[in-house]
Design a protein around this motif. Structure first.
Motif, PDB file in Angstrom:
ATOM      1  N   TYR A   1      -2.150   3.144   7.078  1.00 16.80           N
ATOM      2  CA  TYR A   1      -1.987   4.467   6.482  1.00 16.80           C
ATOM      3  C   TYR A   1      -2.403   5.512   7.502  1.00 16.80           C
TER       4      TYR A   1
ATOM      5  N   LEU B   1       5.347   7.656   2.479  1.00 11.03           N
ATOM      6  CA  LEU B   1       4.704   8.976   2.350  1.00 11.03           C
ATOM      7  C   LEU B   1       5.270   9.743   1.157  1.00 11.03           C
TER       8      LEU B   1
ATOM      9  N   SER C   1      -0.879   3.914  -4.505  1.00  8.92           N
ATOM     10  CA  SER C   1      -0.265   3.392  -3.278  1.00  8.92           C
ATOM     11  C   SER C   1      -0.107   1.877  -3.319  1.00  8.92           C
TER      12      SER C   1
ATOM     13  N   TRP D   1       2.457  -0.266  -1.489  1.00  7.99           N
ATOM     14  CA  TRP D   1       2.546  -0.128  -0.035  1.00  7.99           C
ATOM     15  C   TRP D   1       1.344  -0.736   0.691  1.00  7.99           C
ATOM     16  N   ASP D   2       0.334  -1.167  -0.090  1.00 10.41           N
ATOM     17  CA  ASP D   2      -0.916  -1.594   0.547  1.00 10.41           C
ATOM     18  C   ASP D   2      -0.734  -2.821   1.442  1.00 10.41           C
TER      19      ASP D   2
ATOM     20  N   PHE E   1       0.721  -1.240   4.712  1.00 11.27           N
ATOM     21  CA  PHE E   1       0.009  -0.130   5.368  1.00 11.27           C
ATOM     22  C   PHE E   1      -1.500  -0.132   5.121  1.00 11.27           C
ATOM     23  N   GLY E   2      -1.968  -0.983   4.170  1.00 12.35           N
ATOM     24  CA  GLY E   2      -3.351  -0.836   3.710  1.00 12.35           C
ATOM     25  C   GLY E   2      -4.390  -1.607   4.501  1.00 12.35           C
TER      26      GLY E   2
ATOM     27  N   PRO F   1      -6.739   2.296   1.371  1.00 10.54           N
ATOM     28  CA  PRO F   1      -5.816   2.942   0.426  1.00 10.54           C
ATOM     29  C   PRO F   1      -6.489   4.089  -0.322  1.00 10.54           C
TER      30      PRO F   1
ATOM     31  N   PHE G   1      -6.764   7.113   1.851  1.00  8.79           N
ATOM     32  CA  PHE G   1      -5.440   7.697   2.066  1.00  8.79           C
ATOM     33  C   PHE G   1      -5.000   8.511   0.851  1.00  8.79           C
TER      34      PHE G   1
END
Lengths: 306, 361
Positions: A198, A247, A273, A276-277, A280-281, A287, A290
């Motif tokens: 993230y 995003l 989120s 998406w973790d 991106f996490g 998370p 973010f």
């Protein structure tokens, strides 16, 4: 000269900067002792290793162009040594993708060596008036960008066509630029893209703004383009668009929850989120942190002190 | 050194300060009235500016361009601060000198002239005390547009390590010429605005996104601290504009560009035109205004279907002749003229050539 956003809250920034520094310095991104090496990407374009933020270099008969100067002078000197070891020419141009310390702190090393420093006008304005970190002196004048462009600048250097482009902002900050090496087909995004983690978002930026900038930049490239993010491993156009999707999705969910009257702790507890973790996490930014950043940079909340 | 042949001279019969014919001003307006254009109310407040312009042009070296300079004596006049002017036999070039090097606006007509400028810079540098001595080496060459009398010294300075900067259309237009050595081309191209911080000066380059003016890549260069504006050939002091349909020229683009540039400056600004004597904001805007009037008159005639021959007989630029029409010179075998017939022909050709050359409002 365009107006620019100064750092809204030194305290908050100090916290976030230290958060990034701590997280990244413990990661494999930063080699202790700051040794750096050049890794050839394509055409005349190289990547430099061993720095917190990704730096990219173009080298050829005319000399070297470097994108971003490292988080301190130690990193900058390591990069300079790596460039010399690889037999690349002197650094004639240094490009700053934005004003954050991990991309500009080594400016003086290259500026005093004769490099012309290029950035958007707001980056010069900010570096000339604000310390890059709390409680450090201002950068010397030799470290300030001397070539400032508004929207687009093209350099014909080393037989390469280098397009410097300021996507519509604010995105990650108010003055981001991307560097596209057209012949080599390599794009250095600066921090509008963090890959595999993230991203940090400056108080002057926003998550939807970053997504818009990413989509604008995606139109410049194709599936074969090598994409060098501001932080994280190399990716491509697909990765760049995935980050834009993330995003947009997270900021829309957070905005919807906020509009429903949810407080920040309630929004964090709802895990907006979650989907998406996995992708991106697992980086320096949790998370929850973010989601808090996305919340703080929502248009409705940017004026509030946190 | 290039041979210059100037067949025009300042006309001894030109009116002096006390005898500027008021009817010159009036007739411009009468012309407008004849065209049924309701412009008079707009024009009245500008009388002072026009008058200044007329007086200034009487004494302008632009009238006798090409006669003023001995080509082998190239002199850097200190204009203000660390800014120097080369009032050339052709284009005006401007230098900004600092301890880290020198920045040049336009590189002159050829390598010999460029070398002369470099010698003059060296001389200027060596007359300063050692501790404040500027470095005369040219690091940056900024081009106002693509024409040869502004870019001819590119190769000379590029070979010595200078970076050439121009609006992106300049590079494209120069490449279109074919067979251009790479040392001549700009290597840094911007789109609309570029700001350089050089020699303690803020240098602002602006290109107005207008569909053709003098060329498609005209750039003004503004030294913010010294308060000096270089207009390139958007403003030719004492001469009619030079138009070429192949370059996308049109008077209305020139007028709009000059008005945009005027927003950068104030009454203390020194304005350095592409050719002719140094000037100021009022004269620059007066020039824009007069050329707008003339352009509206000529394009109005074209719109009404008048053929070129008839327009030439009507001679709409006649009234301007004493002030803008005494120049004829030959450069590299090409004739450059500033006279009433030539400007009408140019407006006609460019107006016919492109749909973009509309009247200014």
């Amino acid at each position: 000269m365009k107006p620019f956003c100064t750092l809204r809250s030194n305290l908050r920034n100090a916290f976030l900067f230290s958060l990034i520094s701590l997280a990244l310095s413990s990661s494999a991104l930063q080699a202790e002792g700051a040794a750096s090496e050049t890794v050839h990407l394509r055409g005349g374009v190289f990547r430099l290793t061993g720095t917190m933020a990704n730096s990219t270099a173009l080298s050829g008969a005319d000399g070297t162009l470097l994108v971003d100067s490292g988080q301190n002078e130690t990193e900058a000197k390591a990069m300079l040594a790596a460039i010399q070891t690889a037999g690349l020419g002197p650094v004639d141009y240094l490009v700053n993708t934005h004003r954050h310390y991990d991309h500009v702190a080594g400016n003086a090393v290259f500026g005093s060596g004769g490099a012309a420093i290029i950035a958007t006008p707001s980056v010069r304005e900010s570096l000339a008036t604000n310390p890059i970190l709390p409680n450090v002196p201002l950068l010397p004048s030799v470290a300030l960008p001397s070539i400032c462009f508004d929207k687009e600048l093209t350099l014909f250097f080393d037989g390469e066509v280098v397009s410097l482009y300021h996507p519509q902002g604010p995105a990650h900050t108010e003055g981001d630029l991307v560097v596209y090496f057209r012949h080599a087909d390599v794009l250095a995004t600066g921090d509008i893209l963090f890959w595999g983690m993230y991203p940090y978002i400056d108080p002057a930026g926003s998550a939807p703004g970053m997504a818009t900038a990413l989509r604008e930049v995606a139109a410049m490239i194709d599936g074969n383009t090598i994409v060098v993010p501001g932080h994280g491993p190399l990716t491509d156009r697909k990765g760049l668009l995935l980050a834009a999707d993330m995003l947009e999705d997270v900021s829309q969910t957070v905005a919807r929850l906020a509009a429903e009257g949810k407080t920040l702790p309630e929004i964090i507890a709802a895990h907006p989120s979650a989907r998406w973790d996995e992708a991106f996490g697992k980086g320096f930014m949790s998370p929850d942190n973010f989601v808090q950043l996305v919340y703080n940079t929502l248009p409705a909340n940017t004026g509030k002190a946190k | 050194m290039t041979a210059l042949h100037a067949s025009g001279k300042p006309d001894a019969r030109l009116p002096t300060f006390n005898t500027v014919p008021r009817e010159f001003i009036r007739k411009v307006f009468v012309f407008e009235e004849e065209e049924k254009a309701v412009k008079v109310t707009v024009m009245n407040p500008s009388f002072g500016a026009i008058f200044t312009l007329i007086v200034a042009t009487l004494f302008s070296p632009g009238l006798c361009l090409g006669l003023q300079m001995k080509p082998d004596v190239i002199y850097a006049s200190n204009i203000r601060g660390n800014v120097y002017l080369f009032a050339g036999p052709m284009a005006n070039c401007v230098a900004l000198m600092g301890k880290d090097g020198t920045l040049l606006v336009d590189s002159g007509e050829d390598a010999a002239y460029a070398e002369g400028m470099q010698k003059a810079l060296n001389a200027r540098s060596s007359e300063k005390p050692r501790e404040t001595r500027p470095d005369p080496a040219v690091r940056l060459v900024l081009l106002t547009h693509k024409h040869f009398d502004h870019v001819g010294g590119n190769e000379f300075f590029a070979k010595k390590g200078a970076t050439i900067v121009a609006q992106e259309n300049v590079r494209t237009e120069m490449l279109d010429g074919g067979g251009v050595p790479s040392d001549v081309l700009p290597t840094t191209s911007f789109k609309e605005e570029l700001v350089l911080h050089f020699a303690d000066e803020e240098v602002v380059l602006q290109h107005y996104d207008i569909d053709g003016a003098h060329t498609r890549g005209d750039t003004v260069v503004f030294f913010r601290k010294a308060n000096i504006l270089c207009t390139g050939d958007l403003f030719l002091n004492g001469m009619f504009p030079h138009l070429d349909a192949r370059d996308g020229s049109n008077v209305s683009g020139i007028v709009r560009s000059l008005r945009r540039a005027a927003a950068l400056i104030n009454d203390q600004t020194i304005v350095i035109p592409g050719h002719g004597a140094i000037s100021n904001k009022k004269e620059m805007l007066g020039y824009a205004f007069l050329m707008e009037s003339l352009n509206n008159t000529v394009t109005g005639m074209i719109d009404r279907g008048m053929p070129l021959e008839k327009i030439l007989v009507a001679n709409p630029a006649k009234e301007f002749e004493p002030y803008f029409g005494t120049l004829k010179l030959t450069m590299f075998g090409n004739d450059y003229q500033s006279d009433p017939d030539t400007i009408v022909r140019m407006i006609f050709q460019c107006y016919k050539g492109g749909a973009s050359s509309g009247k200014t409002k």
